[in-house]
Design a protein around this motif. Structure first.
Motif: not given
Length: 335
Positions: A35, A38-39, A41-42, A316
């Protein structure tokens, strides 16, 4: 009662004194690595440049994904300079920003002024703040014991040390609940055999490593080191989050707190702890695109220990190059 976000450690006693709950956005952001990416990337999709610290991008998206957080105490001096723009982008989404600045030179009068402004902004008083300091100091003592068990008795792993100390930034929003968890952990840890007596089933002394710098964005660093016969027995900034100094004066407490001030005070603290904990070497972690990378020049000049500068960017995990550098560093320490 409302939840108030934090961009880093601040005088959390004021938030509890106001009857509110502090939430360290860093801890929410990094708690789930999938997550977390993902944040980031957002944030980039929203317009944040790639060449901005991963923590800043993660904080931006984390706050927006938690709509119950309508106020954030943001540190405008003593942390990341990118926080200024972060505050402005949050304001565009209707989040109320409460600025707090640690004076660069530790000036007591300026720090008192900042505390007074925060107390006024949250509608509380000095007396209530002092009550909360006494309450939270009892919880901090448990974190200090976990730290002692890490380096003195060798019964706590580097990651366990990191997790308990870093949680002192907001006490997980529940000081008494957090204290109960630490009491149970301390009891269990004291029953363990010292880690230094075993390594892959053989009698062997492990390397004692110090970690200097902001908490790492790579979640697997501690396990990697232990898999290679080394253990972190000193987490510099995480330890500072636990306010590891006994004082009844809350202003003095945040003067002694080293992280938001110049690097020289941090180096003195690291040097003292490195000697006390008998470190074999230091990992100086810096975040990509962070001004603190420049401070590595001073760290290497002032500290007479083998030092590896390790850079991280995204949550990562360790990349192949970082793993090879860590392996080479540990081998060098053994040789």
């Amino acid at each position: 009662m409302s939840k108030i976000g934090l961009t880093t450690t601040v005088p959390v006693e004021v938030i509890y004194a106001a009857g509110d709950t502090p939430v360290d956005l860093n801890n929410i952001f990094i708690s789930d690595t999938v997550e977390a990416m993902r944040r980031i990337e957002e944030a980039e999709l929203a317009g944040y440049p790639r060449s901005v610290c991963g923590w800043i991008k993660g904080l931006y998206a984390t706050a927006l994904q938690n709509p119950e957080i309508k106020k954030i105490v943001a540190v405008t001096q003593g942390d990341c300079s990118n926080t200024h723009a972060l505050m402005e982008t949050w304001s565009e989404h209707g989040i109320e920003i409460i600025p707090f600045a640690f004076p660069y030179d530790r000036d007591r009068d300026m720090l008192v002024l900042q505390l007074e402004k925060l107390i006024t902004a949250l509608g509380t008083s000095w007396d209530k703040v002092q009550e909360q300091k006494q309450r939270l100091d009892e919880v901090r003592k448990l974190a200090w014991e976990i730290d002692r068990l890490t380096w003195e008795e060798n019964k706590v792993t580097g990651f366990e040390n990191h997790l308990n100390l870093v949680s002192c930034s907001d006490f997980n929003g529940d000081p008494e609940g957090f204290a109960k968890e630490m009491v149970q952990f301390v009891a269990e840890a004291k029953e363990r055999q010292p880690f230094s007596s075993m390594f892959k089933g053989r009698k062997k002394r492990e390397l004692r490593i110090g970690f200097m710098g902001v908490p790492p964005i790579m979640p697997d660093l501690y396990d990697f080191l232990e898999d290679h016969g080394a253990r972190v027995v000193f987490n510099e900034v995480q330890r500072q989050f636990s306010m590891p100094f006994a004082t009844e004066d809350i202003v003095e407490q945040y003067q002694l707190y080293t992280y938001p001030y110049n690097v020289f005070g941090r180096i003195e603290d690291v040097a003292r702890e490195a000697e006390r904990r008998e470190l074999d070497g230091l990992i100086h972690y810096t975040q990509s695109f962070c001004y603190r990378q420049i401070e590595d020049l001073i760290v290497r000049k002032r500290l007479e220990y083998p030092i590896l500068n390790l850079e991280g960017e995204n949550p990562t995990g360790l990349d192949a190059r970082s793993k090879m550098r860590l392996e080479s560093f540990l081998q060098m320490l053994r040789d």
